[in-house]
Each structure stands twice: as structure tokens, then as C-alpha cells.
Design a protein around this motif. Structure first.
Motif, PDB file in Angstrom:
ATOM      1  N   LYS A 189       1.038   8.965  -6.155  1.00  0.00           N
ATOM      2  CA  LYS A 189       0.968  10.366  -5.729  1.00  0.00           C
ATOM      3  C   LYS A 189       1.933  11.260  -6.507  1.00  0.00           C
ATOM      4  N   MET A 217       0.827  -1.202   0.000  1.00  0.00           N
ATOM      5  CA  MET A 217       0.000   0.000   0.000  1.00  0.00           C
ATOM      6  C   MET A 217       0.862   1.253   0.000  1.00  0.00           C
ATOM      7  N   GLY A 218       1.967   1.204   0.743  1.00  0.00           N
ATOM      8  CA  GLY A 218       2.881   2.343   0.742  1.00  0.00           C
ATOM      9  C   GLY A 218       3.502   2.579  -0.625  1.00  0.00           C
ATOM     10  N   VAL A 264       2.207   1.584  -3.588  1.00  0.00           N
ATOM     11  CA  VAL A 264       1.159   2.060  -4.501  1.00  0.00           C
ATOM     12  C   VAL A 264       0.914   3.548  -4.282  1.00  0.00           C
ATOM     13  N   SER A 265       0.828   3.942  -3.007  1.00  0.00           N
ATOM     14  CA  SER A 265       0.593   5.348  -2.687  1.00  0.00           C
ATOM     15  C   SER A 265       1.712   6.227  -3.233  1.00  0.00           C
ATOM     16  N   HIS A 266       2.951   5.759  -3.059  1.00  0.00           N
ATOM     17  CA  HIS A 266       4.092   6.551  -3.523  1.00  0.00           C
ATOM     18  C   HIS A 266       4.113   6.662  -5.040  1.00  0.00           C
TER      19      HIS A 266
END
Length: 359
Positions: A133, A125-126, A128-130
Motif C-alpha cells: 500500500k 497478510m498484514g 504484504v498489505s503494508h
């Protein structure tokens, strides 16, 4: 409620035996001292004593111990209805201890697996978020700048809209890769098997990335001159994607004036192995076990400068495994890397004159 009860007489049997032996010795000594020792009386005493002791002890075991044992089984069933299966409730302590230890070990293994999955989920999840974004904030920045008045300047408007479009394209690229790897993982992506020449396919991939390789003066070449087609049975589009990912990676991490070499070798059991070798940066051994994980990057900063979704090798692995084939990686840090995968061949592998091998 666990009702399937398997009686165990071991405890009552041994306990009654010990009690009977002890009481028989006491009674025998007493009768002998009183000069009233009678062997028939002693034998009758043994039978009666053993029978009474056995019935009392077994009743107590079933009445009180079984109640507590059944409670343990019921607690286990509440935690996992599939744990015991059809095994009956038993009052045998050894069996019970083994079953409880087995249950505890299974729960421990499941907990450790869940912890690993949770850590993986958090990392995923980290990542994917990075990955999402960065282009999102880039697009947002250009749009806000245009809304603040820069859109009145035609030159800036055109420049920022093009840059915003590139950010959107990167978002679409990442989402497409995520969608593909999800389908591959759940087996929802159908493969269109055909017979095709792997040599021709590799050459087409070379032609596709010739300009990209030329920027770093990297030579894209075969290990020898293949004069006869090598026909394989696979999904041509997906194998092209595999080759594209591997060759792009070899260019991305290759050194200036380097080489990316592809070789096709014959294996037993109607298989060929395709090798993509470069003399670039190489990969440290500590990174190799995680190399095919989603979003895993060896070089956290450099790889992002080069672009990409971080899903390329994960997709490669899933495509090859969807073909029921295997992929391998060998690498020496600062020397080079070799990625290889197997494919099912159709025709007999061509005999190539070794003298035609390129330098």
C-alpha cells in the motif's frame, strides 16, 4: 460404519471368575452347614457357574458395550478417516482409552498447529498489505496531483512521473521477490548447477555495491589474499543473489567507516563455508529465531527508510536450502553480525599464506 470387531474376553473372564469364586464359597459354606458337602458337586458347580456367567457377561458386553464403543469409533472416523487406519474396533477398555487419548492428543496438536499457521497468515497478510500500500498510495498521490492540473507544468510533470515510476519499480521489486520465494517454497524453481570460482563471484558483488558502500565509507574486503580460485558446484546466479542480499544488508545496517568482510573456509566432506561479517548494529538474540521469516524486520522504521522488500533473508534461506546446504547467523547487539552458508566444493581448497592476511 466400523465393522472390523476385535473381541476382548478380559472383562468377561475376570468378572466370571469373581462371580464363580463368590458363589462357590457361598454354596460350599451352605453345603458344609447342611452336612451335604460333596467335592464333585462343588467342582461341577464351579464349571457350570463359570461357563454360564462367562457367556452371559460376554454377550452383554458385545450386545450393549460394543454398540456404544462402535459409536465412538464411528464418530472418530467422521472427523478423520485416516485416524484409525486398519485397527479393529475393540471392547477392551484400556485399548479404547489409549486410542481415544491418542486421537485427542493428535487433534490437540493439529489445532495448535492451525492456530500458529493462522497467526502467521494474519501477520503475513498484514505485512504484504503494508508493503504494497505504501508505494501504491505514493503512485496514486502523484497521479492524482497531475490530474488535478499539475501536469500542465512541464517541470512538475517530469518530476512526479519519475517519482511515480520509482513507486511502480518498488511494486515490481516486491512482486518479483514474492514470486521467487513462492517458487522456492514449492520447489518450482529449477537450479542451474555449474562449477565457478566463489572468490571471483564475491569480488564481482563487491564491485557491484562499491558505490553504495562508499556512501557510508564501508570497506568491502576479504579476510585474506586468496591467490588460488576456490571452485564450488552450485547455481551461480542464485548464489550471487545470496551474496548480494547479505552484503547489501551488511551495508544497510553497518556503521559509518565500518567493514564488511567475506571469508571462505575449508570444511570436511567436500564443503566450504562462506562467511559475511560486519561490525554494524548487530541483532538482539530475541530477533534471531524469526530473522528468516518473510517480511520480518528487526528495525520496523529504519529498514523501511532503507528500502527493500523485507523478503531478502527469506529468499537467501530458501536458496541455500534448495542447494541442500545450511545457513547460519551469529550476532552480538551493537557489535556486529556474521551470516555464513555452506557450499559444495569441487577442487581442493587452496593453501593460502596466513602472512598475506589483510589488516
Amino acid at each position: 460404519m466400523a465393522e472390523n470387531f476385535k473381541r476382548s474376553y478380559r472383562f468377561a473372564y475376570l468378572s466370571s471368575l469373581y462371580i464363580t469364586i463368590l458363589l462357590t464359597l457361598i454354596v460350599s459354606v451352605f453345603l458344609y452347614v447342611q452336612n451335604q458337602f460333596n467335592i464333585l458337586f462343588v467342582l461341577g458347580f464351579i464349571i457350570i457357574c463359570y461357563g454360564v456367567a462367562f457367556l452371559i457377561i460376554q454377550y452383554r458386553v458385545q450386545k450393549f458395550i460394543y454398540r456404544r464403543v462402535r459409536k465412538i469409533y464411528d464418530d472418530i472416523e467422521m472427523l478423520d478417516v485416516d485416524t484409525r487406519g486398519e485397527s479393529p474396533v475393540t471392547t477392551d477398555m484400556r485399548t479404547l482409552i489409549k486410542e481415544v487419548e491418542k486421537f485427542a492428543q493428535k487433534r490437540k496438536t493439529e489445532i495448535e498447529t492451525l492456530k500458529i499457521r493462522e497467526d502467521y497468515r494474519k501477520e503475513f497478510m498484514g505485512n504484504v498489505s503494508h508493503e504494497l500500500k505504501t508505494p501504491l498510495f505514493t503512485v496514486q498521490g502523484y497521479i492524482l496531483t497531475l490530474l488535478d492540473g499539475a501536469m500542465n507544468d512541464p517541470a512538475i510533470l517530469d518530476k512526479y512521473l519519475n517519482r511515480a515510476n520509482k513507486g511502480v519499480e518498488r511494486l515490481i521489486y516486491i512482486v518479483k521477490d514474492l514470486d521467487m520465494i513462492t517458487k522456492l517454497e514449492v520447489g518450482d524453481l529449477n537450479l542451474n548447477y555449474t562449477n565457478f570460482d566463489i572468490i571471483e563471484l564475491v569480488q564481482s558483488v563487491f564491485d557491484l555495491f562499491e558505490m553504495k558502500a562508499a556512501k557510508k565509507n564501508i570497506a568491502l574486503t576479504f579476510d585474506m589474499n586468496y591467490q588460488t580460485p576456490v571452485i564450488v558446484h552450485a547455481d551461480k546466479e542464485r548464489i550471487q543473489q545470496v551474496l548480494s542480499n547479505l552484503i547489501v544488508n551488511s551495508i544497510k545496517y553497518g556503521k559509518e567507516d565500518g567493514t564488511t568482510e567475506v571469508s571462505i573456509e575449508n570444511l570436511i566432506r567436500n564443503k566450504v563455508i562462506v562467511r559475511v561479517t560486519d561490525n554494524g548494529e548487530g541483532i538482539a538474540q530475541a530477533h534471531i529465531p524469526r530473522l528468516f521469516e518473510r517480511f520480518y524486520r528487526v528495525d520496523k522504521s529504519g529498514s523501511r527508510k532503507e528500502g527493500g522488500s523485507g523478503l531478502g533473508l527469506a529468499i537467501v534461506k530458501h536458496i541455500i536450502e534448495a542447494h541442500h546446504e545450511r545457513i547460519y547467523v551469529e550476532s552480538d547487539y551493537r557489535i556486529g553480525s556474521e551470516f555464513s552458508f555452506t557450499l559444495e566444493k569441487v577442487k581442493k581448497f587452496p593453501v593460502v599464506d596466513v602472512s598475506t592476511k589483510t589488516a
